[in-house]
Design a protein around this motif. Structure first.
Motif, PDB file in Angstrom:
ATOM      1  N   LYS A 100       0.852  -1.190   0.000  1.00  0.00           N
ATOM      2  CA  LYS A 100       0.000   0.000   0.000  1.00  0.00           C
ATOM      3  C   LYS A 100       0.890   1.242   0.000  1.00  0.00           C
ATOM      4  O   LYS A 100       1.832   1.344   0.777  1.00  0.00           O
ATOM      5  N   LEU A 101       0.571   2.180  -0.872  1.00  0.00           N
ATOM      6  CA  LEU A 101       1.396   3.377  -1.006  1.00  0.00           C
ATOM      7  C   LEU A 101       1.362   4.242   0.259  1.00  0.00           C
ATOM      8  O   LEU A 101       0.292   4.481   0.833  1.00  0.00           O
ATOM      9  N   ILE A 102       2.544   4.703   0.685  1.00  0.00           N
ATOM     10  CA  ILE A 102       2.608   5.741   1.716  1.00  0.00           C
ATOM     11  C   ILE A 102       2.194   7.049   1.046  1.00  0.00           C
ATOM     12  O   ILE A 102       2.655   7.354  -0.055  1.00  0.00           O
ATOM     13  N   PRO A 103       1.287   7.811   1.625  1.00  0.00           N
ATOM     14  CA  PRO A 103       0.830   9.045   0.981  1.00  0.00           C
ATOM     15  C   PRO A 103       1.989   9.928   0.536  1.00  0.00           C
ATOM     16  O   PRO A 103       2.949  10.132   1.287  1.00  0.00           O
ATOM     17  N   ALA A 104       1.919  10.399  -0.679  1.00  0.00           N
ATOM     18  CA  ALA A 104       3.006  11.223  -1.232  1.00  0.00           C
ATOM     19  C   ALA A 104       3.224  12.486  -0.404  1.00  0.00           C
ATOM     20  O   ALA A 104       4.353  12.923  -0.194  1.00  0.00           O
ATOM     21  N   ASP A 105       2.155  13.077   0.057  1.00  0.00           N
ATOM     22  CA  ASP A 105       2.244  14.318   0.823  1.00  0.00           C
ATOM     23  C   ASP A 105       2.383  13.995   2.308  1.00  0.00           C
ATOM     24  O   ASP A 105       1.509  14.300   3.124  1.00  0.00           O
ATOM     25  N   SER A 106       3.491  13.343   2.650  1.00  0.00           N
ATOM     26  CA  SER A 106       3.762  13.017   4.048  1.00  0.00           C
ATOM     27  C   SER A 106       5.267  13.059   4.272  1.00  0.00           C
ATOM     28  O   SER A 106       6.057  12.947   3.338  1.00  0.00           O
ATOM     29  N   VAL A 107       5.665  13.239   5.538  1.00  0.00           N
ATOM     30  CA  VAL A 107       7.071  13.284   5.918  1.00  0.00           C
ATOM     31  C   VAL A 107       7.289  12.241   7.005  1.00  0.00           C
ATOM     32  O   VAL A 107       6.693  12.332   8.074  1.00  0.00           O
ATOM     33  N   PHE A 108       8.095  11.234   6.725  1.00  0.00           N
ATOM     34  CA  PHE A 108       8.278  10.116   7.643  1.00  0.00           C
ATOM     35  C   PHE A 108       6.933   9.506   8.048  1.00  0.00           C
ATOM     36  O   PHE A 108       6.730   9.096   9.188  1.00  0.00           O
ATOM     37  N   GLY A 109       6.016   9.482   7.112  1.00  0.00           N
ATOM     38  CA  GLY A 109       4.696   8.920   7.379  1.00  0.00           C
ATOM     39  C   GLY A 109       3.730   9.887   8.032  1.00  0.00           C
ATOM     40  O   GLY A 109       2.540   9.582   8.173  1.00  0.00           O
ATOM     41  N   ILE A 110       4.199  11.061   8.433  1.00  0.00           N
ATOM     42  CA  ILE A 110       3.342  12.068   9.082  1.00  0.00           C
ATOM     43  C   ILE A 110       2.638  12.884   8.006  1.00  0.00           C
ATOM     44  O   ILE A 110       3.298  13.468   7.143  1.00  0.00           O
ATOM     45  N   PRO A 111       1.313  12.960   8.006  1.00  0.00           N
ATOM     46  CA  PRO A 111       0.602  13.727   6.978  1.00  0.00           C
ATOM     47  C   PRO A 111       1.043  15.187   6.976  1.00  0.00           C
ATOM     48  O   PRO A 111       1.188  15.806   8.029  1.00  0.00           O
ATOM     49  N   ALA A 112       1.257  15.723   5.768  1.00  0.00           N
ATOM     50  CA  ALA A 112       1.638  17.130   5.636  1.00  0.00           C
ATOM     51  C   ALA A 112       0.472  17.970   5.160  1.00  0.00           C
ATOM     52  O   ALA A 112       0.652  19.117   4.741  1.00  0.00           O
ATOM     53  N   SER A 113      -0.737  17.403   5.230  1.00  0.00           N
ATOM     54  CA  SER A 113      -1.956  18.139   4.885  1.00  0.00           C
ATOM     55  C   SER A 113      -3.145  17.304   5.332  1.00  0.00           C
ATOM     56  O   SER A 113      -3.041  16.082   5.520  1.00  0.00           O
ATOM     57  N   VAL A 114      -4.282  17.954   5.482  1.00  0.00           N
ATOM     58  CA  VAL A 114      -5.517  17.227   5.806  1.00  0.00           C
ATOM     59  C   VAL A 114      -5.876  16.283   4.668  1.00  0.00           C
ATOM     60  O   VAL A 114      -6.361  15.171   4.883  1.00  0.00           O
ATOM     61  N   GLU A 115      -5.614  16.713   3.442  1.00  0.00           N
ATOM     62  CA  GLU A 115      -5.918  15.877   2.277  1.00  0.00           C
ATOM     63  C   GLU A 115      -5.111  14.582   2.303  1.00  0.00           C
ATOM     64  O   GLU A 115      -5.624  13.505   1.992  1.00  0.00           O
ATOM     65  N   SER A 116      -3.847  14.687   2.698  1.00  0.00           N
ATOM     66  CA  SER A 116      -3.001  13.505   2.804  1.00  0.00           C
ATOM     67  C   SER A 116      -3.562  12.522   3.825  1.00  0.00           C
ATOM     68  O   SER A 116      -3.592  11.308   3.593  1.00  0.00           O
ATOM     69  N   LEU A 117      -4.022  13.043   4.948  1.00  0.00           N
ATOM     70  CA  LEU A 117      -4.638  12.208   5.977  1.00  0.00           C
ATOM     71  C   LEU A 117      -5.909  11.567   5.451  1.00  0.00           C
ATOM     72  O   LEU A 117      -6.157  10.371   5.650  1.00  0.00           O
TER      73      LEU A 117
END
Length: 461
Positions: A100-117
């Motif tokens: 499963k893809l780790i969201p592109a808009d994340s840093v070390f798995g931490i969401p960098a936007s609400v959309e990423s979450l």
């Protein structure tokens, strides 16, 4: 004549010796510089293996580009023409039998936007709602010396941390997040919470700092990472390099130090740089108080296994460069890098080269560390078949076992290092700690630490 002895020929020791040797030449000093390395080659955890048209980094495999670009060691060593960068690609988490893809808009798995979450497939709807707590919960008690695992769970809830963040961060910092401090891992999460009131908002506002350079986040050298070691060694004319020379004991001797080696030889030094693992350094002192302080530092273990196949790299998903395992019940490995995809220079033919990682945090590690190389290779092949569907015979392989050799920065780590520094300054002035056991595991961190240690010695001289 003053003598400086650097014990340990890894990149930290080499950096320290390089700075000292540069100062010696610039000031036409008669200072004696000696570097003692216990093995037959320099480099420590940097070692490049070449076999069957494949290039395998048995230790560290790259340098963080952002940190390297803030320093000048590549230019000073004349390595600009050797630079290569990682290919851009997506990372996966292996979960529920799937990649499963780790969201592109994340840093070390931490969401960098609400959309990423919102778009992540790794977390349930309930887990996403729980993570929104980050936006309205204040930090009322955490400091940077607290557990990063507890900090993230407090503001994101358990599911996001366990399924998306912990697999990535634990993979980078080799330990359970509950045992690692914010300061020694990702201090930005604390700063962003304080400044923006939200970790997610902080990463969103500072996205460019983590995405600068596009996909080129890491660098290496086209002839292998050991080009860095060779370049340092070539610059050390004026210093004595003693290979196959292992330090056995440090004793005080009339205002200096006498260092005895396992080959029976000895030398006296005014300054000693201990750029070796802490559990090796502590054995050099016949001093129970020093040993007691050293015992507060801990190591973890890592086994890495390269496997090369005479099948095209294109057998893998087109947009990926590797995966991390979320659930230890599903695979024995913790992670897998698709090396030939991430680093094109590592495979002359473009055929597949992967690297599989096994960490001491895995419940199966106790049995793994007792296995020989052939048995470990079979474990890796089983994980590769289950996760990637590849059943081909390996064309080349390389097994590296770093048992009890990977620094593990526990919550008590900063206090332990500070106590050791104070004790050495008082009882063993001129003996200096250096290296990843104490001050950071990345190659740029080690280089800077070696250089700064050298500068302290120069000021003292």
């Amino acid at each position: 004549m003053k003598t400086v002895l650097v014990i340990g020929g890894g990149v930290t020791g080499l950096s320290a010796m390089y700075e000292l040797n540069k100062w010696k030449k610039e000031n036409q000093s008669d200072i004696r510089l000696v570097l003692a390395e216990s093995s037959a080659q320099l480099g420590g955890k940097i070692r490049t293996v070449r076999e069957g048209g494949f290039m395998m980094e048995a230790g560290a495999d790259s340098i963080v580009a952002r940190k390297a670009n803030e320093m000048n060691f590549i230019q000073e060593l004349g390595l600009e023409e050797e630079l290569v960068y990682n290919a851009a690609g997506r990372s996966y988490i292996y979960s529920d039998g799937k990649l499963k893809l780790i969201p592109a808009d994340s840093v070390f798995g931490i969401p960098a936007s609400v959309e990423s979450l919102a778009k992540t497939t790794l977390v349930s709807a309930e887990g996403k709602v729980a993570a929104l707590k980050d936006f309205y919960t204040k930090n009322e008690g955490f400091t940077k010396n607290d557990s990063i695992g507890e900090f993230l769970e407090h503001f994101f809830g358990k599911e996001l941390v366990e399924k998306q963040i912990a697999p990535v961060l634990s993979g980078v910092y080799s330990g359970d997040l509950s045992d690692l401090t914010i300061a020694s891992t990702l201090p930005q999460v604390f700063d962003y919470k304080e400044k923006y009131g939200s970790i997610i908002k902080g990463f969103e506002e500072n996205r460019k700092a983590f995405q600068s350079g596009g996909g080129k986040k890491f660098l290496s050298f086209k002839n292998g990472l050991d080009a860095l070691i060779r370049a340092y060694e070539e610059k050390l004319n004026g210093a004595e390099i003693l290979k196959n020379t292992q330090a056995a004991k440090i004793e005080k001797a009339d205002g200096r130090y006498r260092v005895t080696f396992t080959n029976g030889e000895s030398l006296e030094a005014d300054h000693i740089v201990l750029s070796i693992p802490h559990n090796t350094a502590e054995k050099l002192f016949d001093d129970q108080e020093i040993e007691k302080e050293f015992s507060g530092l801990k190591n973890s273990s890592l086994i890495s296994i390269y496997v090369a196949f005479n099948i095209p790299d294109s057998e893998l998903p087109a947009d990926g460069t590797g995966f991390i395992v979320a659930n230890t019940d599903e695979l024995t490995c913790n992670a897998c890098t698709w090396t030939s995809r991430k680093w094109q220079h590592t495979s002359e033919s473009g055929n597949l080269l992967v690297r599989v990682f096994y960490k001491s945090s895995h419940p199966a590690f106790a049995s793994l560390k007792e296995m020989n190389k052939e048995e470990l290779l079979q474990v890796a092949l089983a994980d590769i078949e289950k996760s990637l569907g590849i059943t081909a015979e390996p064309a080349a392989s390389e097994v590296t076992n770093w048992t009890e050799k990977m620094p593990n920065y526990l919550i008590t780590h900063p206090k332990t290092v500070a106590a050791l520094e104070c004790m050495l300054a008082e009882d063993y002035p001129g003996v200096w700690l250096a290296g990843c056991s104490y001050y950071g595991v990345g190659i740029p961190d080690c280089i800077e630490n070696g250089a700064s240690t050298a500068r302290k010695i120069i000021e003292n001289i």
